[in-house]
Design a protein around this motif. Structure first.
Motif, PDB file in Angstrom:
ATOM      1  N   PHE A 215      11.585  -9.205  -6.782  1.00 53.67           N
ATOM      2  CA  PHE A 215      10.464  -9.731  -7.906  1.00 53.67           C
ATOM      3  C   PHE A 215       9.241  -9.148  -7.477  1.00 53.67           C
ATOM      4  O   PHE A 215       8.427  -8.627  -8.535  1.00 53.67           O
ATOM      5  N   ALA A 216       8.613  -9.383  -6.121  1.00 57.66           N
ATOM      6  CA  ALA A 216       7.072  -8.941  -5.866  1.00 57.66           C
ATOM      7  C   ALA A 216       6.977  -7.452  -6.136  1.00 57.66           C
ATOM      8  O   ALA A 216       6.145  -6.893  -6.682  1.00 57.66           O
ATOM      9  N   LEU A 217       8.113  -6.784  -5.523  1.00 52.05           N
ATOM     10  CA  LEU A 217       8.022  -5.230  -5.459  1.00 52.05           C
ATOM     11  C   LEU A 217       7.989  -4.609  -6.968  1.00 52.05           C
ATOM     12  O   LEU A 217       7.484  -3.737  -7.360  1.00 52.05           O
ATOM     13  N   LEU A 218       8.912  -5.062  -8.058  1.00 47.83           N
ATOM     14  CA  LEU A 218       9.208  -4.728  -9.389  1.00 47.83           C
ATOM     15  C   LEU A 218       7.875  -4.940  -9.912  1.00 47.83           C
ATOM     16  O   LEU A 218       7.367  -4.380 -10.675  1.00 47.83           O
ATOM     17  N   THR A 219       7.384  -6.191  -9.695  1.00 57.96           N
ATOM     18  CA  THR A 219       6.046  -6.527 -10.250  1.00 57.96           C
ATOM     19  C   THR A 219       4.988  -5.573  -9.896  1.00 57.96           C
ATOM     20  O   THR A 219       4.292  -4.984 -10.782  1.00 57.96           O
ATOM     21  N   LEU A 220       4.973  -5.348  -8.408  1.00 54.90           N
ATOM     22  CA  LEU A 220       3.909  -4.435  -8.280  1.00 54.90           C
ATOM     23  C   LEU A 220       4.360  -2.813  -8.684  1.00 54.90           C
ATOM     24  O   LEU A 220       3.294  -2.140  -9.481  1.00 54.90           O
ATOM     25  N   VAL A 221       5.442  -2.407  -8.877  1.00 53.40           N
ATOM     26  CA  VAL A 221       5.818  -1.068  -9.449  1.00 53.40           C
ATOM     27  C   VAL A 221       5.115  -1.295 -10.896  1.00 53.40           C
ATOM     28  O   VAL A 221       4.786  -0.041 -11.558  1.00 53.40           O
ATOM     29  N   PHE A 222       5.616  -2.215 -11.789  1.00 53.81           N
ATOM     30  CA  PHE A 222       5.327  -2.333 -13.002  1.00 53.81           C
ATOM     31  C   PHE A 222       3.653  -2.258 -13.018  1.00 53.81           C
ATOM     32  O   PHE A 222       3.162  -1.837 -14.129  1.00 53.81           O
ATOM     33  N   PHE A 223       3.136  -3.009 -12.338  1.00 58.44           N
ATOM     34  CA  PHE A 223       1.520  -3.130 -12.233  1.00 58.44           C
ATOM     35  C   PHE A 223       0.902  -1.467 -12.165  1.00 58.44           C
ATOM     36  O   PHE A 223       0.142  -1.129 -12.934  1.00 58.44           O
ATOM     37  N   LYS A 224       1.546  -0.898 -11.229  1.00 62.25           N
ATOM     38  CA  LYS A 224       1.225   0.457 -10.885  1.00 62.25           C
ATOM     39  C   LYS A 224       1.531   1.437 -12.024  1.00 62.25           C
ATOM     40  O   LYS A 224       0.529   2.295 -12.498  1.00 62.25           O
ATOM     41  N   MET A 225       2.749   1.288 -12.645  1.00 58.66           N
ATOM     42  CA  MET A 225       2.980   2.134 -13.667  1.00 58.66           C
ATOM     43  C   MET A 225       2.150   1.855 -15.068  1.00 58.66           C
ATOM     44  O   MET A 225       1.785   2.486 -15.799  1.00 58.66           O
TER      45      MET A 225
ATOM     46  N   HIS B 226       0.827  -1.137  -0.116  1.00 54.80           N
ATOM     47  CA  HIS B 226       0.044  -0.033  -0.017  1.00 54.80           C
ATOM     48  C   HIS B 226       0.787   1.326  -0.046  1.00 54.80           C
ATOM     49  O   HIS B 226       0.509   2.090  -0.768  1.00 54.80           O
ATOM     50  N   SER B 227       1.692   1.309   0.646  1.00 54.50           N
ATOM     51  CA  SER B 227       2.865   2.324   0.630  1.00 54.50           C
ATOM     52  C   SER B 227       3.326   2.703  -0.705  1.00 54.50           C
ATOM     53  O   SER B 227       3.887   3.657  -1.005  1.00 54.50           O
ATOM     54  N   VAL B 228       3.408   1.606  -1.476  1.00 55.08           N
ATOM     55  CA  VAL B 228       3.848   1.827  -2.946  1.00 55.08           C
ATOM     56  C   VAL B 228       2.707   2.315  -3.593  1.00 55.08           C
ATOM     57  O   VAL B 228       2.874   3.327  -4.586  1.00 55.08           O
ATOM     58  N   THR B 229       1.671   1.839  -3.939  1.00 54.60           N
ATOM     59  CA  THR B 229       0.635   2.124  -4.730  1.00 54.60           C
ATOM     60  C   THR B 229      -0.251   3.553  -4.021  1.00 54.60           C
ATOM     61  O   THR B 229      -0.823   4.247  -4.706  1.00 54.60           O
ATOM     62  N   GLN B 230      -0.406   3.546  -2.765  1.00 49.88           N
ATOM     63  CA  GLN B 230      -1.098   4.648  -2.101  1.00 49.88           C
ATOM     64  C   GLN B 230      -2.505   4.773  -2.695  1.00 49.88           C
ATOM     65  O   GLN B 230      -2.992   5.923  -2.723  1.00 49.88           O
ATOM     66  N   ASN B 231      -3.176   3.464  -2.498  1.00 47.28           N
ATOM     67  CA  ASN B 231      -4.268   3.521  -3.270  1.00 47.28           C
ATOM     68  C   ASN B 231      -4.880   2.177  -2.792  1.00 47.28           C
ATOM     69  O   ASN B 231      -4.640   1.153  -3.665  1.00 47.28           O
TER      70      ASN B 231
END
Lengths: 293, 165
Positions: free
Chosen positions: A257-267, A92-97
């Motif tokens: 791996f999980a965080l990069l995936t999350l960041v790519f999802f978010k982007m 959540h701290s990454v997506t803020q949503n």
């Protein structure tokens, strides 16, 4: 098991295995086939992945038993809750949503858990040295029965493909076909630079598969080689710090791996043109949610 | 293609891994993520509600305390007022009682005086009557004893003589 002679451990160096005695044989860069189920080649890494999956299934089953009715969770339930809540807050701290966190949570958390559990299972004694000798290209080599899951490109590639495909799926569902594809395909007559950037974006999207799979594969395979080398040079005590290091690397790689995936999802779910605007909007919409949280 | 064979890439294994991952995702989502996140949400709601309730009860307590103080103040005031009224009315009552008592006493005094006077008169009358009767009776007795029949005759004769005169 085609040319099985006997199951033997490398550390004992039985006399019947002349090639292994005193000679260091590094792990191969590919996973070995140890059997066949129909036309499906059973690789040693696949067996390990099934073991980690079974472990996760058992944990999930033990966890979900009377979880809903328990007001005060028991030990395992507490642990799982802490892990899930920690991951949720971290994501959540990454997506803020909250909406996006909920949407992306399943895949990212599963990637994390699967990778970490598999990496740690790969450190168990018996993974690697237990196997059988086989003559290969004139050399007698040890074929391990078990091998850390992600020291195999197939395994990392599978997760990488899921990550990249799901980036596209989330992008399409969150931005619509026009919005998402518009990031890659720009009319070159109207915006020649944008068109070039779009092509580069498309290539980088595909290259993510490579970077994802080789990052994890390289780290875990390197860990295998490192442990093999240290174990060969000084069999006692010296490998211990490296095992600790590999435990750490196992978590870090899962997290990366999980965080990069999350960041790519978010982007992928954030539009190209409305970058600033959507940011402002998200900031607005997430503030009251924060207040209630 | 040499790279692929050297890395031992096998499409079937790749697909197996993807399928396994999806199964894991499904199972974890159904049995772990869903329930945990739901429960965390529930717990968050519960905590928020408790905090809200605590705040509310605190306010309520404050309110009650204030009301209590007000009521005590009010009661004190009312009591004082009532005491004052009571004292005043007691004074009045006392005055009126004293007054009426005095009046009554005076009345009784007068009445007594009147009665006494009447009584005295009556007694005097009675006494004089009695005295008369006694005198008559004593006279009769004296007359009977002191006067012999000769005397009586003489007296009668003299009386008759006198009357006849």
């Amino acid at each position: 098991m085609s040319q099985t002679t006997e199951i033997i451990t490398e550390n004992t160096h039985a006399g019947s295995a002349p090639a292994a005695a005193g000679v260091f044989t590094p792990p191969t860069i590919y996973s070995e086939t140890v059997g066949h189920i129909g036309s499906f080649e059973v690789r040693n890494t696949w067996i390990m992945s099934i073991i980690s999956l079974v472990f996760l299934f058992v944990v999930a089953w033990r966890f979900s038993k009377n979880y809903r009715d328990n007001v005060i969770p028991s030990g395992l339930q507490n642990l799982v809750e802490v892990v899930i809540e920690g991951l949720y807050n971290f994501f959540h701290s990454v997506t803020q949503n909250h909406k996006e966190t909920k949407q992306f949570f399943g895949i990212c958390a599963t990637i994390f858990l699967y990778i970490v559990v598999s990496n740690w299972f790969g450190l168990f004694p018996g993974v690697g040295p237990v196997g059988y000798y086989e003559v290969h290209n004139g050399h007698t080599v040890l074929v391990p029965l078990l091998r850390s899951t992600y020291s195999d490109v197939n395994m990392t590639l599978g997760i990488a493909v899921i990550s990249v495909v799901m980036t596209t799926v989330f992008g399409l569902s969150n931005l619509g076909a026009g919005g998402y594809l518009g990031k890659f395909f720009v009319n070159p007559l109207r915006d020649p630079i944008g068109a070039g950037v779009g092509i580069l974006e498309l290539i980088s999207e595909l290259s993510k598969i490579i970077s994802f799979s080789f990052r994890l594969y390289g780290n875990i395979f390197a860990g295998e080689v490192l442990l093999a080398v240290i174990g060969f040079l000084v069999p006692f005590f010296a490998p211990l710090p490296f095992y600790g290091l590999e435990l750490f690397v196992g978590v870090v790689q899962g997290l990366v791996f999980a965080l990069l995936t999350l960041v790519f999802f978010k982007m992928g779910s954030t539009g190209h043109g409305d970058h600033g605007e959507s940011h402002g909007k998200e900031g607005h919409s997430s503030e009251p949610q924060h207040a209630t949280a | 293609m040499e790279l692929i064979s050297k890395l031992g890439i096998d499409v079937k294994l790749l697909i197996a891994q993807i399928v396994n991952f999806l199964i894991l995702l499904f199972v974890l989502k159904k049995y772990v993520y869903g329930p945990v996140l739901e429960k965390l949400e529930q717990r968050r709601g519960m905590i928020a509600k408790s905090a809200h309730d605590a705040k509310k009860s605190e306010e309520l307590l404050k309110d009650i305390e204030q009301t209590r103080m007000e009521m005590i103040q009010q009661t004190k005031k009312t009591t004082l007022e009532m005491l004052e009224v009571a004292a005043k009315s007691a004074e009045e009552t006392k005055n009126s009682i004293v007054e009426s008592a005095r009046l009554e006493a005076q009345q009784m005094h007068e009445q007594t005086k009147l009665q006494l006077a009447r009584e005295k008169e009556k007694m005097l009358k009675e006494a004089s009557d009695e005295l008369g009767r006694l005198v008559v009776r004593a006279t009769e007795k004296i007359i009977e004893r002191e006067f012999s029949p000769d005397d009586q005759k003489r007296l009668v004769a003299s009386a008759t003589q006198e009357f006849s005169k």
